[in-house]
Design an enzyme around this catalytic site. Structure first.
Site, PDB file in Angstrom:
ATOM      1  N   ASP A   1      13.331  61.791 154.441  1.00 44.19           N
ATOM      2  CA  ASP A   1      12.950  60.421 154.099  1.00 44.19           C
ATOM      3  C   ASP A   1      14.098  59.481 154.445  1.00 44.19           C
ATOM      4  O   ASP A   1      14.941  59.162 153.604  1.00 44.19           O
ATOM      5  CB  ASP A   1      12.593  60.318 152.615  1.00 44.19           C
ATOM      6  CG  ASP A   1      11.381  61.163 152.261  1.00 44.19           C
ATOM      7  OD1 ASP A   1      10.419  61.162 153.057  1.00 44.19           O
ATOM      8  OD2 ASP A   1      11.396  61.827 151.214  1.00 44.19           O
TER       9      ASP A   1
ATOM     10  N   LYS B   1       8.960  67.639 156.798  1.00 43.41           N
ATOM     11  CA  LYS B   1       8.004  66.613 156.399  1.00 43.41           C
ATOM     12  C   LYS B   1       8.603  65.249 156.696  1.00 43.41           C
ATOM     13  O   LYS B   1       9.700  64.934 156.237  1.00 43.41           O
ATOM     14  CB  LYS B   1       7.668  66.702 154.908  1.00 43.41           C
ATOM     15  CG  LYS B   1       6.621  65.679 154.455  1.00 43.41           C
ATOM     16  CD  LYS B   1       6.322  65.785 152.969  1.00 43.41           C
ATOM     17  CE  LYS B   1       7.354  65.083 152.104  1.00 43.41           C
ATOM     18  NZ  LYS B   1       7.224  63.595 152.155  1.00 43.41           N
TER      19      LYS B   1
ATOM     20  N   ASP C   1       3.541  62.758 156.368  1.00 40.93           N
ATOM     21  CA  ASP C   1       3.098  62.374 155.023  1.00 40.93           C
ATOM     22  C   ASP C   1       2.918  60.855 154.947  1.00 40.93           C
ATOM     23  O   ASP C   1       3.801  60.132 154.494  1.00 40.93           O
ATOM     24  CB  ASP C   1       4.139  62.851 154.006  1.00 40.93           C
ATOM     25  CG  ASP C   1       3.697  62.623 152.570  1.00 40.93           C
ATOM     26  OD1 ASP C   1       2.492  62.401 152.337  1.00 40.93           O
ATOM     27  OD2 ASP C   1       4.569  62.673 151.675  1.00 40.93           O
ATOM     28  N   LEU C   2       1.749  60.380 155.381  1.00 40.95           N
ATOM     29  CA  LEU C   2       1.482  58.936 155.417  1.00 40.95           C
ATOM     30  C   LEU C   2       0.603  58.467 154.265  1.00 40.95           C
ATOM     31  O   LEU C   2       0.465  57.265 154.043  1.00 40.95           O
ATOM     32  CB  LEU C   2       0.830  58.555 156.749  1.00 40.95           C
ATOM     33  CG  LEU C   2       1.651  58.866 158.001  1.00 40.95           C
ATOM     34  CD1 LEU C   2       0.926  58.357 159.241  1.00 40.95           C
ATOM     35  CD2 LEU C   2       3.041  58.257 157.903  1.00 40.95           C
ATOM     36  N   LYS C   3      -0.028  59.388 153.548  1.00 39.13           N
ATOM     37  CA  LYS C   3      -0.871  59.051 152.396  1.00 39.13           C
ATOM     38  C   LYS C   3      -1.863  57.937 152.736  1.00 39.13           C
ATOM     39  O   LYS C   3      -1.915  56.898 152.073  1.00 39.13           O
ATOM     40  CB  LYS C   3      -0.009  58.668 151.195  1.00 39.13           C
ATOM     41  CG  LYS C   3       0.907  59.783 150.704  1.00 39.13           C
ATOM     42  CD  LYS C   3       1.684  59.367 149.460  1.00 39.13           C
ATOM     43  CE  LYS C   3       2.544  60.510 148.938  1.00 39.13           C
ATOM     44  NZ  LYS C   3       3.687  60.793 149.822  1.00 39.13           N
ATOM     45  N   LEU C   4      -2.659  58.157 153.750  1.00 38.47           N
ATOM     46  CA  LEU C   4      -3.617  57.150 154.200  1.00 38.47           C
ATOM     47  C   LEU C   4      -4.647  56.845 153.111  1.00 38.47           C
ATOM     48  O   LEU C   4      -5.172  57.748 152.458  1.00 38.47           O
ATOM     49  CB  LEU C   4      -4.327  57.633 155.463  1.00 38.47           C
ATOM     50  CG  LEU C   4      -3.428  57.958 156.655  1.00 38.47           C
ATOM     51  CD1 LEU C   4      -4.255  58.514 157.804  1.00 38.47           C
ATOM     52  CD2 LEU C   4      -2.637  56.725 157.090  1.00 38.47           C
ATOM     53  N   HIS C   5      -4.914  55.552 152.940  1.00 39.62           N
ATOM     54  CA  HIS C   5      -5.862  55.111 151.892  1.00 39.62           C
ATOM     55  C   HIS C   5      -6.430  53.759 152.309  1.00 39.62           C
ATOM     56  O   HIS C   5      -5.760  52.735 152.199  1.00 39.62           O
ATOM     57  CB  HIS C   5      -5.136  54.994 150.552  1.00 39.62           C
ATOM     58  CG  HIS C   5      -6.045  54.740 149.390  1.00 39.62           C
ATOM     59  ND1 HIS C   5      -5.588  54.745 148.095  1.00 39.62           N
ATOM     60  CD2 HIS C   5      -7.365  54.486 149.313  1.00 39.62           C
ATOM     61  CE1 HIS C   5      -6.591  54.490 147.271  1.00 39.62           C
ATOM     62  NE2 HIS C   5      -7.680  54.326 148.003  1.00 39.62           N
ATOM     63  N   ASP C   6      -7.667  53.777 152.816  1.00 42.00           N
ATOM     64  CA  ASP C   6      -8.293  52.546 153.303  1.00 42.00           C
ATOM     65  C   ASP C   6      -9.796  52.800 153.386  1.00 42.00           C
ATOM     66  O   ASP C   6     -10.281  53.853 152.935  1.00 42.00           O
ATOM     67  CB  ASP C   6      -7.710  52.169 154.666  1.00 42.00           C
ATOM     68  CG  ASP C   6      -7.670  50.649 154.883  1.00 42.00           C
ATOM     69  OD1 ASP C   6      -8.724  50.010 154.678  1.00 42.00           O
ATOM     70  OD2 ASP C   6      -6.603  50.125 155.260  1.00 42.00           O
ATOM     71  N   ILE C   7     -10.525  51.886 153.977  1.00 42.30           N
ATOM     72  CA  ILE C   7     -11.952  52.106 154.140  1.00 42.30           C
ATOM     73  C   ILE C   7     -12.160  53.269 155.107  1.00 42.30           C
ATOM     74  O   ILE C   7     -11.285  53.581 155.932  1.00 42.30           O
ATOM     75  CB  ILE C   7     -12.670  50.836 154.638  1.00 42.30           C
ATOM     76  CG1 ILE C   7     -12.168  50.428 156.036  1.00 42.30           C
ATOM     77  CG2 ILE C   7     -12.487  49.688 153.650  1.00 42.30           C
ATOM     78  CD1 ILE C   7     -12.964  49.292 156.654  1.00 42.30           C
ATOM     79  N   PRO C   8     -13.300  53.975 155.018  1.00 43.85           N
ATOM     80  CA  PRO C   8     -13.507  55.163 155.850  1.00 43.85           C
ATOM     81  C   PRO C   8     -13.272  54.935 157.333  1.00 43.85           C
ATOM     82  O   PRO C   8     -12.634  55.763 158.004  1.00 43.85           O
ATOM     83  CB  PRO C   8     -14.967  55.537 155.554  1.00 43.85           C
ATOM     84  CG  PRO C   8     -15.196  55.052 154.154  1.00 43.85           C
ATOM     85  CD  PRO C   8     -14.414  53.776 154.059  1.00 43.85           C
TER      86      PRO C   8
ATOM     87  N   THR D   1     -11.349  52.785 158.935  1.00 40.61           N
ATOM     88  CA  THR D   1      -9.939  52.597 159.277  1.00 40.61           C
ATOM     89  C   THR D   1      -9.167  53.908 159.204  1.00 40.61           C
ATOM     90  O   THR D   1      -8.347  54.216 160.079  1.00 40.61           O
ATOM     91  CB  THR D   1      -9.300  51.550 158.354  1.00 40.61           C
ATOM     92  OG1 THR D   1      -9.970  50.297 158.540  1.00 40.61           O
ATOM     93  CG2 THR D   1      -7.821  51.372 158.645  1.00 40.61           C
TER      94      THR D   1
ATOM     95  N   THR E   1       3.557  62.789 141.827  1.00 40.64           N
ATOM     96  CA  THR E   1       4.420  63.452 140.849  1.00 40.64           C
ATOM     97  C   THR E   1       5.388  62.493 140.174  1.00 40.64           C
ATOM     98  O   THR E   1       6.089  62.874 139.232  1.00 40.64           O
ATOM     99  CB  THR E   1       5.211  64.591 141.524  1.00 40.64           C
ATOM    100  OG1 THR E   1       5.844  64.100 142.705  1.00 40.64           O
ATOM    101  CG2 THR E   1       4.283  65.741 141.881  1.00 40.64           C
TER     102      THR E   1
ATOM    103  N   GLY F   1      13.102  67.817 148.935  1.00 42.62           N
ATOM    104  CA  GLY F   1      13.783  66.771 149.688  1.00 42.62           C
ATOM    105  C   GLY F   1      15.253  66.699 149.388  1.00 42.62           C
ATOM    106  O   GLY F   1      16.079  67.373 150.018  1.00 42.62           O
ATOM    107  N   ARG F   2      15.602  65.866 148.409  1.00 38.75           N
ATOM    108  CA  ARG F   2      16.996  65.580 148.132  1.00 38.75           C
ATOM    109  C   ARG F   2      17.867  66.791 147.818  1.00 38.75           C
ATOM    110  O   ARG F   2      19.045  66.815 148.202  1.00 38.75           O
ATOM    111  CB  ARG F   2      17.081  64.529 147.013  1.00 38.75           C
ATOM    112  CG  ARG F   2      16.796  63.121 147.508  1.00 38.75           C
ATOM    113  CD  ARG F   2      16.488  62.133 146.391  1.00 38.75           C
ATOM    114  NE  ARG F   2      15.097  62.250 145.945  1.00 38.75           N
ATOM    115  CZ  ARG F   2      14.512  61.401 145.120  1.00 38.75           C
ATOM    116  NH1 ARG F   2      15.194  60.378 144.621  1.00 38.75           N
ATOM    117  NH2 ARG F   2      13.251  61.566 144.770  1.00 38.75           N
TER     118      ARG F   2
END
Length: 228
Positions: free
Chosen positions: A9, A31, A59-66, A68, A115, A204-205
Site C-alpha cells: 500500500d 496485493k 484490491d480495488l473494492k469496486l462498488h457502483d451500479i452493475p 459501471t 476489518t 501488510g505492515r
C-alpha cells in the site's frame, strides 16, 4: 493450503518494486491496493507483474451500479491479474454483472465487512445485526452470484467455512502476536486465522514495515509451514 498476500500500500512505484523484488521466491504473493492503483495505474501494475512470479491480487473494492462495475472489470481483464475485489454490499445484480464480465479470466472476491469496522460502526451505518450476521448475509450474495471467494475477518472465517464451504475465505487484519493493530479492529494472528478456516491471509505492515521485509515474509511462510 493457505496463501499469504503481502499488501503493498504505497503510491511510490520504486518503493513498490523494491518490495516486490525483495519478496520474489519467498512463497508470498502480492496485493496492490487502491492507493497504489490511483498513483501508478495499469502501467504500475504491469511493472510489478514483471518482477513477481505469482498472480497479482488487485484490491480495488469496486462498488457502483452493475453496468459501471462490469465495464470496469472488462477493462481490468486486460491486465491479466489473478484476483479483484468488489463490495458485496453493491447487491446481487451488481455481483452477477461483475461475475458475468470476468468470464472466468479473473477470480472475484466479495468484500463483506471491513476489518476496520467495529460493532458500533455497523450500527452507525444502519445495520441492525451484528458483524457475524451481516457477513453471513453478504457472503450469501457472493455465493449466489458465483464469486470465487469473500473477504472477511478471521472471526467470521469458521462460520463461513461451515455455511458456504465452496467460497474461498480471504482474511485481512492479520497481526502477529505483539504487533501493533493500527487501524484494524477485528484481528487474529496468522496461526489462529488459518485454524479458523482462512484460505488466504493478507499481511501488510508486519512485512512491509519490518526492518527486513524478506526475512519477515520468510518467517510468515515458515511459521505456517507453507511451501516457498
Amino acid at each position: 493450503m493457505t496463501t499469504i498476500f503481502c499488501a503493498i500500500d504505497t503510491p511510490d512505484l520504486p518503493k513498490a518494486l523494491m518490495l516486490a523484488k525483495s519478496l520474489y521466491g519467498t512463497g508470498v504473493s502480492l496485493k496492490l491496493g487502491l492507493e497504489f492503483f490511483t498513483a501508478c495505474g495499469a502501467d504500475g501494475v504491469r511493472a510489478v507483474q514483471a518482477v513477481t512470479e505469482r498472480p497479482i491480487f488487485l484490491d480495488l473494492k469496486l462498488h457502483d451500479i452493475p453496468h459501471t462495475v462490469a465495464a470496469t472489470l472488462r477493462v481490468l481483464r486486460g491486465l491479466s491479474v489473478g484476483y479483484v475485489t468488489v463490495h458485496t454490499s453493491g447487491g446481487l445484480a451488481m455481483l452477477q454483472a461483475a461475475q458475468d464480465a470476468v468470464e472466468g479470466d479473473l477470480k472475484l472476491l466479495g468484500v463483506t465487512v471491513l476489518t476496520s469496522l467495529r460493532e458500533a460502526d455497523l450500527s452507525d451505518i444502519g445495520w441492525q445485526d451484528d458483524s457475524q450476521a451481516v457477513v453471513k448475509r453478504l457472503a450469501g450474495l457472493a455465493h449466489t452470484a458465483g464469486l470465487y471467494g469473500v473477504v472477511c475477518s478471521g472471526l467470521e472465517a469458521s462460520m463461513l467455512r461451515d455455511v458456504y464451504p465452496g467460497l474461498k475465505r480471504v482474511v485481512p487484519g492479520i497481526r502477529p502476536t505483539g504487533s501493533d493493530h493500527g487501524d484494524q479492529q477485528r484481528v487474529l494472528t496468522p496461526q489462529d486465522a488459518v485454524a479458523a478456516g482462512a484460505d488466504y491471509l493478507v499481511i501488510g505492515r508486519p512485512i512491509t514495515q519490518a526492518a527486513d521485509p524478506r526475512a519477515a515474509a520468510v518467517d510468515a511462510v515458515t511459521n505456517l509451514q507453507l511451501p516457498s
